[in-house]
Design a protein around this motif. Structure first.
Motif, PDB file in Angstrom:
ATOM      1  N   ALA A   1      39.188  46.441  35.337  1.00  0.00           N
ATOM      2  CA  ALA A   1      40.390  46.725  36.130  1.00  0.00           C
ATOM      3  C   ALA A   1      40.816  48.175  35.908  1.00  0.00           C
ATOM      4  O   ALA A   1      40.463  48.793  34.902  1.00  0.00           O
ATOM      5  N   SER A   2      41.556  48.703  36.843  1.00  0.00           N
ATOM      6  CA  SER A   2      41.983  50.108  36.753  1.00  0.00           C
ATOM      7  C   SER A   2      42.875  50.334  35.535  1.00  0.00           C
ATOM      8  O   SER A   2      43.542  49.411  35.057  1.00  0.00           O
ATOM      9  N   LEU A   3      42.872  51.553  35.047  1.00  0.00           N
ATOM     10  CA  LEU A   3      43.758  51.907  33.930  1.00  0.00           C
ATOM     11  C   LEU A   3      45.213  51.656  34.299  1.00  0.00           C
ATOM     12  O   LEU A   3      46.012  51.256  33.450  1.00  0.00           O
ATOM     13  N   GLU A   4      45.549  51.857  35.562  1.00  0.00           N
ATOM     14  CA  GLU A   4      46.915  51.615  36.025  1.00  0.00           C
ATOM     15  C   GLU A   4      47.283  50.135  35.896  1.00  0.00           C
ATOM     16  O   GLU A   4      48.388  49.794  35.486  1.00  0.00           O
ATOM     17  N   THR A   5      46.359  49.257  36.226  1.00  0.00           N
ATOM     18  CA  THR A   5      46.610  47.821  36.079  1.00  0.00           C
ATOM     19  C   THR A   5      46.823  47.471  34.618  1.00  0.00           C
ATOM     20  O   THR A   5      47.773  46.755  34.269  1.00  0.00           O
ATOM     21  N   HIS A   6      45.980  47.989  33.735  1.00  0.00           N
ATOM     22  CA  HIS A   6      46.141  47.747  32.297  1.00  0.00           C
ATOM     23  C   HIS A   6      47.510  48.263  31.828  1.00  0.00           C
ATOM     24  O   HIS A   6      48.211  47.586  31.084  1.00  0.00           O
ATOM     25  N   ARG A   7      47.862  49.447  32.269  1.00  0.00           N
ATOM     26  CA  ARG A   7      49.130  50.058  31.857  1.00  0.00           C
ATOM     27  C   ARG A   7      50.324  49.226  32.335  1.00  0.00           C
ATOM     28  O   ARG A   7      51.252  48.972  31.578  1.00  0.00           O
ATOM     29  N   ARG A   8      50.274  48.763  33.569  1.00  0.00           N
ATOM     30  CA  ARG A   8      51.404  48.002  34.121  1.00  0.00           C
ATOM     31  C   ARG A   8      51.585  46.647  33.423  1.00  0.00           C
ATOM     32  O   ARG A   8      52.702  46.238  33.143  1.00  0.00           O
ATOM     33  N   ILE A   9      50.488  45.971  33.138  1.00  0.00           N
ATOM     34  CA  ILE A   9      50.584  44.684  32.422  1.00  0.00           C
ATOM     35  C   ILE A   9      51.124  44.923  31.012  1.00  0.00           C
ATOM     36  O   ILE A   9      51.991  44.198  30.528  1.00  0.00           O
ATOM     37  N   ARG A  10      50.630  45.953  30.351  1.00  0.00           N
ATOM     38  CA  ARG A  10      51.109  46.278  28.996  1.00  0.00           C
ATOM     39  C   ARG A  10      52.609  46.608  29.036  1.00  0.00           C
ATOM     40  O   ARG A  10      53.372  46.138  28.206  1.00  0.00           O
TER      41      ARG A  10
ATOM     42  N   ASN B   1      41.281  43.382  23.281  1.00  0.00           N
ATOM     43  CA  ASN B   1      39.915  43.809  23.589  1.00  0.00           C
ATOM     44  C   ASN B   1      39.415  43.069  24.820  1.00  0.00           C
ATOM     45  O   ASN B   1      38.740  42.041  24.705  1.00  0.00           O
ATOM     46  N   PRO B   2      39.718  43.594  26.006  1.00  0.00           N
ATOM     47  CA  PRO B   2      39.369  42.869  27.226  1.00  0.00           C
ATOM     48  C   PRO B   2      37.859  42.776  27.443  1.00  0.00           C
ATOM     49  O   PRO B   2      37.089  43.615  26.977  1.00  0.00           O
ATOM     50  N   ILE B   3      37.478  41.744  28.144  1.00  0.00           N
ATOM     51  CA  ILE B   3      36.080  41.457  28.462  1.00  0.00           C
ATOM     52  C   ILE B   3      35.820  41.916  29.901  1.00  0.00           C
ATOM     53  O   ILE B   3      36.679  41.790  30.764  1.00  0.00           O
ATOM     54  N   ASP B   4      34.625  42.435  30.154  1.00  0.00           N
ATOM     55  CA  ASP B   4      34.228  42.760  31.518  1.00  0.00           C
ATOM     56  C   ASP B   4      33.726  41.464  32.158  1.00  0.00           C
ATOM     57  O   ASP B   4      32.597  41.043  31.935  1.00  0.00           O
TER      58      ASP B   4
ATOM     59  N   PHE C   1      44.767  29.356  33.829  1.00  0.00           N
ATOM     60  CA  PHE C   1      43.998  30.572  34.030  1.00  0.00           C
ATOM     61  C   PHE C   1      44.042  30.953  35.504  1.00  0.00           C
ATOM     62  O   PHE C   1      43.669  30.163  36.359  1.00  0.00           O
ATOM     63  N   LEU C   2      44.507  32.155  35.768  1.00  0.00           N
ATOM     64  CA  LEU C   2      44.524  32.686  37.124  1.00  0.00           C
ATOM     65  C   LEU C   2      43.665  33.935  37.157  1.00  0.00           C
ATOM     66  O   LEU C   2      43.696  34.738  36.227  1.00  0.00           O
ATOM     67  N   SER C   3      42.910  34.109  38.215  1.00  0.00           N
ATOM     68  CA  SER C   3      42.116  35.326  38.349  1.00  0.00           C
ATOM     69  C   SER C   3      42.762  36.218  39.395  1.00  0.00           C
ATOM     70  O   SER C   3      43.731  35.830  40.045  1.00  0.00           O
ATOM     71  N   GLY C   4      42.219  37.398  39.547  1.00  0.00           N
ATOM     72  CA  GLY C   4      42.764  38.334  40.519  1.00  0.00           C
ATOM     73  C   GLY C   4      42.683  37.839  41.946  1.00  0.00           C
ATOM     74  O   GLY C   4      43.356  38.352  42.823  1.00  0.00           O
ATOM     75  N   THR C   5      41.879  36.829  42.191  1.00  0.00           N
ATOM     76  CA  THR C   5      41.767  36.283  43.541  1.00  0.00           C
ATOM     77  C   THR C   5      42.721  35.122  43.773  1.00  0.00           C
ATOM     78  O   THR C   5      42.824  34.624  44.882  1.00  0.00           O
ATOM     79  N   ASP C   6      43.426  34.678  42.723  1.00  0.00           N
ATOM     80  CA  ASP C   6      44.390  33.587  42.864  1.00  0.00           C
ATOM     81  C   ASP C   6      45.707  34.124  43.404  1.00  0.00           C
ATOM     82  O   ASP C   6      46.099  35.254  43.112  1.00  0.00           O
TER      83      ASP C   6
END
Length: 107
Positions: free
Chosen positions: A13-22, A39-42, A83-88
């Motif tokens: 995911a984009s750095l912006e997405t990581h930053r916003r969730i954090r 430690n996120p997983i790809d 568990f929800l994914s980005g497509t949910d």
């Protein structure tokens, strides 16, 4: 007793997405009950990495469970993992889900 919300943000995911969730979890009104997997997983759809991401969330959730006899005073408890994914797409307000789980005891 507070709910516990744990986010796993896909490593790709984009750095912006990581930053916003954090930032969401670090907000003073949420930091008591909101966590982010460090430690996120790809995650690749249909691969074992999907299970690895779920296990990372479960490990973090288990770390937050009160541990009797260790002097822990945590009040975070959970009874369901969703568990929800980005497509949910979430189709209801958080209060709808709280009422559902309160009524049905976590399914």
């Amino acid at each position: 007793i507070l709910p516990l919300i744990v986010f796993h943000v896909d490593e790709s995911a984009s750095l912006e997405t990581h930053r916003r969730i954090r930032m969401f979890c670090d907000d003073r009104t949420r930091r008591e009950w909101c966590r982010v997997v460090d430690n996120p997983i790809d995650v690749e759809w249909g691969r074992l990495s999907f299970v690895d991401a779920q296990l990372a969330v479960m490990r973090l959730a288990l770390q937050e469970w009160p541990q009797p006899g260790l002097g822990e005073k945590r009040v975070l408890r959970w009874h369901s993992l969703v568990f929800l994914s980005g497509t949910d797409t979430v189709l209801g307000a958080p209060t709808l889900f709280r009422r559902f789980f309160a009524r049905h005891g976590g399914g």
